[in-house]
Design an enzyme around this catalytic site. Sequence first.
Site, PDB file in Angstrom:
ATOM      1  N   GLU A  17       1.040  -1.522  -0.035  1.00 55.59           N
ATOM      2  CA  GLU A  17      -0.101  -0.081   0.067  1.00 55.59           C
ATOM      3  C   GLU A  17       0.868   1.074   0.071  1.00 55.59           C
ATOM      4  O   GLU A  17       1.164   1.692   1.115  1.00 55.59           O
ATOM      5  CB  GLU A  17      -0.687  -0.147   1.188  1.00 55.59           C
ATOM      6  N   HIS A  36      -6.121   5.438  -2.129  1.00 59.47           N
ATOM      7  CA  HIS A  36      -5.233   6.554  -1.882  1.00 59.47           C
ATOM      8  C   HIS A  36      -5.085   7.479  -3.002  1.00 59.47           C
ATOM      9  O   HIS A  36      -4.067   7.775  -3.426  1.00 59.47           O
ATOM     10  CB  HIS A  36      -4.115   6.077  -1.304  1.00 59.47           C
ATOM     11  N   HIS A  96     -10.089  -0.226   0.782  1.00 60.09           N
ATOM     12  CA  HIS A  96     -10.868   0.272   1.712  1.00 60.09           C
ATOM     13  C   HIS A  96     -11.546   1.534   1.122  1.00 60.09           C
ATOM     14  O   HIS A  96     -11.443   2.548   1.595  1.00 60.09           O
ATOM     15  CB  HIS A  96     -10.159   0.829   3.017  1.00 60.09           C
ATOM     16  N   ASP A 133      -7.319  -4.040   7.669  1.00 58.62           N
ATOM     17  CA  ASP A 133      -6.345  -2.861   7.890  1.00 58.62           C
ATOM     18  C   ASP A 133      -5.749  -2.605   8.994  1.00 58.62           C
ATOM     19  O   ASP A 133      -5.150  -1.499   9.349  1.00 58.62           O
ATOM     20  CB  ASP A 133      -6.882  -1.430   7.223  1.00 58.62           C
TER      21      ASP A 133
HETATM   22 ZN   LIG Z   1      -3.832  -0.348   4.741  1.00 57.35          ZN
END
Ligand SMILES: [Zn+2]
Length: 383
Positions: free
Chosen positions: A126, A191, A212, A270
């Site tokens: 990530e 992101h 997410h 997460d």
């Molecule tokens: Zn993460």
Amino acid sequence: MILRNAKIVLKDKIIENGWLEIENETIKSINEGDTQQEGIDLKGQWLLPGFIECHVHGGYGVDFETGTVEAYQKFGKMIPKEGITSYIQASVTNSKENNLKYLSAFKEFMKNQDENSAKCLGLHMEGPFISPAKKGAHELSLLEDPNIEVMKEFIELSDDNVRIITYAPDMQDGSFTKFLLDNNILPSAGHTNTSVQDFLKDYKIGVRHLTHLFNGMSGVSQQEPGLATAGLYFDDILCEVISDSIHIQPDTLRLIYKIKGPQGIVIITDAMNAKGEPDGNYKLGNLDVIKEGMKVSLKEGGALAGAGATYDHNVRVMLKEIPNLKMNELIYMTSINIAKQLNIFDSTGEISVGKKADLTVLDDKYEVNKTFINGKVAYEKSN
Ligand SMILES: [Zn+2]
């Protein structure tokens, strides 16, 4: 081995009273009723396919950045108590030299996994290829645009163990997306501040996974439809959902479920290294964070920084907050969808004859009672 007196959760039905036969690590038969053969009495508890977690940074004091074979092994041993039978280790954005160090240890770990531990399927990176505009708890100075040459290094250093990359699709022209798909790495959009229209170029190339949902991305807006809008709109996009009721409030969780249904969601934690540890001060990469209950936030600024909840907790939130959620709908979100996404559904991810006996037993409060990995007990709750 025989597991009897179980409520067996299959993808199309629930056997209210059944038994399972396991031989050579795999499920040999699934049966209704009881048997005279000796076996483990599950006392009417739920028997589900083992949970597969595709986005977990750590817990129990361990994370990717701990960087030793022993630490990775410890983590794999601890998480069966959350019902997890397979997982993908997630990393945060690191410096080049640290990545070099961690990836070489991780490579060794992948060759030396313990039996009776959850099976690590590889790495979910990530970062660093994420957008400064939606960097979350990632360190700004270490971010970079998606870069195929750097990606090649990661693949080589990890001995081809990178399975998922979270990246900002709007910061490349589609060539990076193609490179990931060509190398059997799951591209996951996240992101990022991308617009739906910009994201379409990568959707067309084959991006079908979102990191997410709602967290760290452009959202749902009548004037500026963002990545969350695309994730909700396209039925064939699998959305990671942190169902801890901190990252996503229950009303929003119900809306997501109403739109996506069980086949469009994968439950994740997460979680970071403080999961399962006492409240207090911890590190997320180089950043100082505070754990209070299940909430983990940056010391500076207070932004959410990873998570502190366990997988079974997030399963219980889902069961509590989604009206009339059935267990055979739940298993899509814990096991089936992600097993398909990772191309391991032919061997695990559901209770089916011929598949690995990766199983989770939940009691009537949906707490984990036992976990089986390859047909062996990997976790058993003590009374
Ligand atoms: Zn993460």
